[in-house]
Design an enzyme around this catalytic site. Sequence first.
Site, PDB file in Angstrom:
ATOM      1  N   HIS A 194      92.850  77.072  37.570  1.00 57.62           N
ATOM      2  CA  HIS A 194      93.598  77.728  36.494  1.00 57.62           C
ATOM      3  C   HIS A 194      94.950  77.082  36.213  1.00 57.62           C
ATOM      4  O   HIS A 194      95.345  76.909  35.070  1.00 57.62           O
ATOM      5  CB  HIS A 194      93.783  79.210  36.829  1.00 57.62           C
ATOM      6  CG  HIS A 194      92.519  79.982  36.633  1.00 57.62           C
ATOM      7  ND1 HIS A 194      92.207  81.103  37.351  1.00 57.62           N
ATOM      8  CD2 HIS A 194      91.495  79.785  35.794  1.00 57.62           C
ATOM      9  CE1 HIS A 194      91.036  81.558  36.962  1.00 57.62           C
ATOM     10  NE2 HIS A 194      90.573  80.767  36.019  1.00 57.62           N
ATOM     11  N   ARG A 301      84.304  72.081  24.293  1.00 57.20           N
ATOM     12  CA  ARG A 301      83.779  72.660  25.536  1.00 57.20           C
ATOM     13  C   ARG A 301      84.092  74.148  25.532  1.00 57.20           C
ATOM     14  O   ARG A 301      85.242  74.537  25.327  1.00 57.20           O
ATOM     15  CB  ARG A 301      84.434  72.000  26.753  1.00 57.20           C
ATOM     16  CG  ARG A 301      84.125  70.512  26.911  1.00 57.20           C
ATOM     17  CD  ARG A 301      84.787  69.959  28.169  1.00 57.20           C
ATOM     18  NE  ARG A 301      84.302  68.643  28.531  1.00 57.20           N
ATOM     19  CZ  ARG A 301      84.957  67.505  28.281  1.00 57.20           C
ATOM     20  NH1 ARG A 301      86.130  67.537  27.680  1.00 57.20           N
ATOM     21  NH2 ARG A 301      84.443  66.346  28.658  1.00 57.20           N
ATOM     22  N   ARG A 337      79.778  72.970  22.170  1.00 61.18           N
ATOM     23  CA  ARG A 337      78.814  72.807  23.259  1.00 61.18           C
ATOM     24  C   ARG A 337      78.594  74.157  23.929  1.00 61.18           C
ATOM     25  O   ARG A 337      79.556  74.850  24.273  1.00 61.18           O
ATOM     26  CB  ARG A 337      79.316  71.800  24.289  1.00 61.18           C
ATOM     27  CG  ARG A 337      78.281  71.584  25.394  1.00 61.18           C
ATOM     28  CD  ARG A 337      78.699  70.525  26.348  1.00 61.18           C
ATOM     29  NE  ARG A 337      79.801  70.969  27.182  1.00 61.18           N
ATOM     30  CZ  ARG A 337      80.385  70.186  28.074  1.00 61.18           C
ATOM     31  NH1 ARG A 337      79.991  68.943  28.232  1.00 61.18           N
ATOM     32  NH2 ARG A 337      81.384  70.653  28.814  1.00 61.18           N
ATOM     33  N   GLU A 435      72.572  63.215  28.742  1.00 56.38           N
ATOM     34  CA  GLU A 435      73.412  62.990  29.931  1.00 56.38           C
ATOM     35  C   GLU A 435      72.595  63.052  31.211  1.00 56.38           C
ATOM     36  O   GLU A 435      73.150  63.077  32.298  1.00 56.38           O
ATOM     37  CB  GLU A 435      74.588  63.977  29.969  1.00 56.38           C
ATOM     38  CG  GLU A 435      74.212  65.421  29.925  1.00 56.38           C
ATOM     39  CD  GLU A 435      75.410  66.367  29.963  1.00 56.38           C
ATOM     40  OE1 GLU A 435      76.516  65.951  30.321  1.00 56.38           O
ATOM     41  OE2 GLU A 435      75.214  67.554  29.649  1.00 56.38           O
ATOM     42  N   ASN A 458      79.718  60.568  31.003  1.00 57.52           N
ATOM     43  CA  ASN A 458      80.276  60.991  32.301  1.00 57.52           C
ATOM     44  C   ASN A 458      79.158  61.413  33.259  1.00 57.52           C
ATOM     45  O   ASN A 458      79.073  60.945  34.389  1.00 57.52           O
ATOM     46  CB  ASN A 458      81.237  62.173  32.145  1.00 57.52           C
ATOM     47  CG  ASN A 458      82.321  61.916  31.138  1.00 57.52           C
ATOM     48  OD1 ASN A 458      82.552  60.779  30.760  1.00 57.52           O
ATOM     49  ND2 ASN A 458      82.978  62.963  30.675  1.00 57.52           N
ATOM     50  N   ASP A 459      78.324  62.327  32.776  1.00 56.75           N
ATOM     51  CA  ASP A 459      77.246  62.783  33.650  1.00 56.75           C
ATOM     52  C   ASP A 459      76.132  61.750  33.752  1.00 56.75           C
ATOM     53  O   ASP A 459      75.558  61.561  34.825  1.00 56.75           O
ATOM     54  CB  ASP A 459      76.679  64.118  33.150  1.00 56.75           C
ATOM     55  CG  ASP A 459      77.474  65.286  33.700  1.00 56.75           C
ATOM     56  OD1 ASP A 459      77.732  65.294  34.915  1.00 56.75           O
ATOM     57  OD2 ASP A 459      77.859  66.166  32.921  1.00 56.75           O
ATOM     58  N   ARG A 469      80.593  61.997  40.234  1.00 60.98           N
ATOM     59  CA  ARG A 469      81.707  61.592  39.377  1.00 60.98           C
ATOM     60  C   ARG A 469      83.060  62.040  39.911  1.00 60.98           C
ATOM     61  O   ARG A 469      84.097  61.515  39.513  1.00 60.98           O
ATOM     62  CB  ARG A 469      81.502  62.121  37.952  1.00 60.98           C
ATOM     63  CG  ARG A 469      81.480  63.620  37.844  1.00 60.98           C
ATOM     64  CD  ARG A 469      80.957  64.083  36.501  1.00 60.98           C
ATOM     65  NE  ARG A 469      82.009  64.418  35.560  1.00 60.98           N
ATOM     66  CZ  ARG A 469      81.812  65.014  34.394  1.00 60.98           C
ATOM     67  NH1 ARG A 469      80.584  65.322  34.006  1.00 60.98           N
ATOM     68  NH2 ARG A 469      82.792  65.307  33.595  1.00 60.98           N
ATOM     69  N   CYS A 506      80.328  61.245  23.430  1.00 64.49           N
ATOM     70  CA  CYS A 506      81.455  62.131  23.728  1.00 64.49           C
ATOM     71  C   CYS A 506      81.958  61.987  25.166  1.00 64.49           C
ATOM     72  O   CYS A 506      82.874  62.673  25.574  1.00 64.49           O
ATOM     73  CB  CYS A 506      81.096  63.584  23.435  1.00 64.49           C
ATOM     74  SG  CYS A 506      79.793  64.217  24.495  1.00 64.49           S
TER      75      CYS A 506
HETATM   76  C1  PEP Z   1      79.690  64.002  29.763  1.00 63.97           C
HETATM   77  O1  PEP Z   1      79.010  64.375  30.714  1.00 63.97           O
HETATM   78  O2  PEP Z   1      79.769  62.812  29.390  1.00 63.97           O
HETATM   79  C2  PEP Z   1      80.510  64.978  29.005  1.00 63.97           C
HETATM   80  C3  PEP Z   1      81.183  64.616  27.938  1.00 63.97           C
HETATM   81  O3  PEP Z   1      80.534  66.254  29.452  1.00 63.97           O
HETATM   82  P1  PEP Z   1      81.467  66.820  30.628  1.00 63.97           P
HETATM   83  O4  PEP Z   1      82.460  65.758  30.944  1.00 63.97           O
HETATM   84  O5  PEP Z   1      82.072  68.068  30.095  1.00 63.97           O
HETATM   85  O6  PEP Z   1      80.454  67.049  31.698  1.00 63.97           O
HETATM   86 MG    MG Z   2      78.487  66.428  30.991  1.00 62.35          MG
END
Ligand code: PEP
Ligand code: MG
Length: 590
Positions: A194, A301, A337, A435, A458-459, A469, A506
Amino acid sequence: MSRILEGMGASAGRALGPVRRIDWDIPLVPHRTIRPEEVDGEVERFGEARARALEFVSRLQEETSRRIGSFEGKVFESQAMMIEDPELIEGTLSYVRDNFVCAERAFDWQVLEMRIRIQESAHAMLVDRLADLHDVRVRVLSHLLGRSDPSDLVTEAEEPSILVGSELPPSIAARLDPQRVLGVVLSGGSRGAHGVILARALGIPVVVAAGAAIQAIEESDRLLVDGRTGEIRVNPSSQEVEGYHRAVAQASHRRERLQSLAGRPTETSDGVHTVVQANLDLPHEAADAVRLGADGVGLFRSEFLVIGRREIPGEEDQLQAYRAVLEAFPEREVTLRTFDIGGDKFPLFLSLPPEDNPYLGWRAIRICLDMPELFDNQLRAAVRAVGENGNLRLLIPFVSTVEEMRRTRESLAAVYGSLGLTDSGIRIPVGVMVETPAAVEILDLLAPYVDFVSLGTNDLTQYVLAADRGNAKLGKLYDPLHPALLRMYKRVVKESARHELDLSVCGELAGDPVGVAALLGLGYRKFSVSIVSLPEIRELIRNVSVKELRRVMRKLDRAESGDEVRRSVHAHLSDRGVLSEPAPVGLSKD
Ligand code: PEP
Ligand code: MG
């Protein structure tokens, strides 16, 4: 020579400044036994301390709602609930009554018990609750011991400085003044804690999970902190400091230039049109995204609505949040999302399943489809938010099967029915977040069920490379430019074109200048990046040629490592004079 420490970037932006330690000590609690006739007095004292703590927390909630936003203010709801937790109250009172100890000792024992239980559950999300519990513990104890409220300490700081400590309690975060707090470095913490969410909302760069090494940082040190990469330079060299100041000057130039260009399309030097959108974590960030010329929102998000909440968020609350962002972008698309919870983000209303591998567990669309009472509220709020002319799109995270997309479509159809919209023609575009490796492989099978595709690098990187990650030790392995990933990115371009699906990226790679150049060379034209990266990425795109980048990437077809790819693209950009110093972002921190 500066010393370099590594943590995880949790709020982008760079900062240079002296250190201020915020080791928010637990007050020393005396072990004082009481006589039976004193029990009632201790019970009363405890009641008063709780009441004062509760009053303080609700004042903070009000203050934060006014200063930052109502959703950010709700962060304090979970602390209020802790202060009123029957187990905490009853446990404390029975120590007072049965063990004849003073209220502060009884309360502290009870908090320690709760703390151990939370730690034993070993769930990543609970790290976030620990910071709240710490906050509540210190506040109630301070009241019992007659000390002034500890959060006043930070607001009294004189010189602009970088805060260094183990955690950032929300009550401190909410009162930070971005003019005086240049950045925050924490040995623990997480992106979803938080206090960190609040600092991010205030535009303060934050590095978390920097480990015990930061204990050696002293108040006489100066730090150069990068809230995007997680790098901390202790006592930077004069060269590094010069580089930082140069970057500050460049960034402010860039901001001015971009402000005059806002509203103009982002085209490459050889005239290829691109779209650069914003990633939002909180609704109020939309205003900055508009100011920086974002072409809409590619990733909104929605987890801020659920993290730390004891109850499923109501439809009206959500409606308000979604409308706020749609109103900020009347002419542009906004991509919402659906809840990506699970992994390290578990709201309190979910009973926590003990999972060995939460990132491979009950997460995102898996949870939503299992919990129609959660998902339907969100879908209904989204459909209602669209109204007459809102340009909302729904993005579904963590998809690995066709079944998940089919069932999502069915849920949405049922919502149209329940709102009497079946024949109204209102249809929200639905997209799949690519992802997981499965989504890449079966994109052709998913195509009939989706209107657009968004690549989540990212994922995808963590699942393709089997590299967590969030694990700083795997920093080198976790590389979104790894050849395995480049091959997948290419396939996604091809399949999306074949099925005429709008495609965007993204993940963070789109916010990295080298990454976006590589993606342009691979055929991507639409990017969604965090607000702080918007100016840099828009500027970079204007100065590169797609024709040249295509050639660079073709030559890297057989590159053996992400490093090789990065080096070549970097060299190309440097040769063209395109790469500047990495830009300091967020508020200017010079
Ligand atoms: C991703 O996984 O690339 C992504 C943009 O989502 P998050 O970082 O919220 O998992
Ligand atoms: Mg993701």
